[in-house]
Design a protein around this motif. Sequence first.
Motif, PDB file in Angstrom:
ATOM      1  N   ALA A 144      -5.828   3.134  -4.812  1.00 40.62           N
ATOM      2  CA  ALA A 144      -4.829   2.487  -3.969  1.00 40.62           C
ATOM      3  C   ALA A 144      -5.477   1.824  -2.762  1.00 40.62           C
ATOM      4  O   ALA A 144      -5.193   0.665  -2.439  1.00 40.62           O
ATOM      5  CB  ALA A 144      -3.787   3.511  -3.512  1.00 40.62           C
ATOM      6  N   PHE A 145      -6.377   2.542  -2.096  1.00 47.95           N
ATOM      7  CA  PHE A 145      -7.046   1.975  -0.921  1.00 47.95           C
ATOM      8  C   PHE A 145      -7.977   0.822  -1.313  1.00 47.95           C
ATOM      9  O   PHE A 145      -8.057  -0.196  -0.612  1.00 47.95           O
ATOM     10  CB  PHE A 145      -7.829   3.060  -0.185  1.00 47.95           C
TER      11      PHE A 145
ATOM     12  N   LEU B  99       0.838  -1.208   0.000  1.00 46.58           N
ATOM     13  CA  LEU B  99       0.000   0.000   0.000  1.00 46.58           C
ATOM     14  C   LEU B  99       0.865   1.246   0.000  1.00 46.58           C
ATOM     15  O   LEU B  99       0.621   2.197  -0.765  1.00 46.58           O
ATOM     16  CB  LEU B  99      -0.922  -0.010   1.212  1.00 46.58           C
TER      17      LEU B  99
ATOM     18  N   HIS C  16      -5.889  -2.411  -2.092  1.00 45.74           N
ATOM     19  CA  HIS C  16      -5.205  -3.079  -0.981  1.00 45.74           C
ATOM     20  C   HIS C  16      -6.078  -3.287   0.248  1.00 45.74           C
ATOM     21  O   HIS C  16      -5.847  -4.233   1.010  1.00 45.74           O
ATOM     22  CB  HIS C  16      -3.958  -2.282  -0.598  1.00 45.74           C
TER      23      HIS C  16
END
Length: 450
Positions: free
Chosen positions: A424-425, A403, A428
């Motif tokens: 991104a969040f 992350l 992951h």
Amino acid sequence: MTETRGRSRTAAALAVCLAAALTACTGAPAATPPAVDEAVVVTQDAEATASGPITPEDALALGEHLTEALASGDVEAWLERTDLDESAEQQQRDWFAGVQAVPMDLREMHPTFLVRVDDGAGGALVRYAFRHQVTGVDAVPVIELYDLTLTPSASGWRVAAVSGGDSDDAGYPRLWDLGPIVVHESRHSIVIDPGHGVDDSLLRGINEAVEAAQTEMPVEGSSRLLIELSDPDAMQALTRRNTGGGPPTALSYFPLASPEVERTGIMPDVEDGETGAPRIVVDARSLVEDARTAAGFAGGLPMVRERAISTAAYQRHFNVGSFTWVDVGLGWWFASAGDDAAWQDVEATYAAHLAEGGEPLFPPAGYWEFYADSAPQSLYTVQAVTIFRYVEHVHGRDVVFPLAEELLRVVPGTRAAETALDKAFERHLGMSAAEVEADWAEWVREEFDL
């Protein structure tokens, strides 16, 4: 672990100042680099009598002589045509011994600019680059800039004074410019000590911390970290940074890289504007206190862990201006992530800052907002750390670095930043940025009893 002394006698200890990670203190006077009127003299190996104004060929010839002396390791060859008093000669001997004691694959001196070809009395001022490559640290050579005052003589051009380059990119001074040094080598670190008398346990703690960072974020071409032990005031000179709010405990400095020497112009071009491998400058007294507090912690010294992972992240993503809270949070999370006792040591301090901060919110993304004079920087730092602590505890340690690597590529203030953060969040953690912030805030309230 090997130790190399940069001088035949033990140096006097520098004045140092103890400072905690989130606090500052007043410090002792900084060690002062040689001024122009008291600097050391070195000479050119010339056949004919020199006279002004100096030419590029003269400057190049002197650079070749100095490079040959560095390559041979012969200090007498370096000093053979000098006219120095005892003190000045010893200072230059200490410098030469210091740069020989630090393991290097390359040591060269190149003229880069004729600042002044004639001062009216036949003298000149020429900028020289000390091009060097520390073994295991530098993937490519780096430079430190010196301004040499040159005067003609019957035996050739002589360096009548040495001063440091006056720009932020000069890389001057380094500890070898300030006095004699002792060099400690190990598998993962090279520690330069001007006389603080570090012991084996401290060196082990440094080495373990660097190894931990390199395991998580390896840097291509670099297997060791160069660490300079200093006092808080001298650190600002060594890193060319004015820290404002008090003497720092640890800073990073990135010298200019010099992948090649181009000879297409009148003078050599030794750099292209890129940065090389970092040098970590640490307040020695604070490091000793860190070692005392961290006795028994797994994974090395917290202060070194923070700097080591932060500089590794920068080297891997140096061309990206990432979210400030990502840089800060990752570093200080990693500082206490090596051992539960390390986290417990800072947990109460973090809780106090969070309790004073009101509703938990993600800290600002931009550098200037994060570090504004009126900003609660300690609170922002704690918020940033707990974001990574939340990820570790709720989603697993194995998620943190994948992350972080993706977050480090997100540039704040761009149109794509919000979308990239969400992606991104989601990739992951399976949640949007807003959902992560809300879940983190709830975790913080429960974890710290807010």
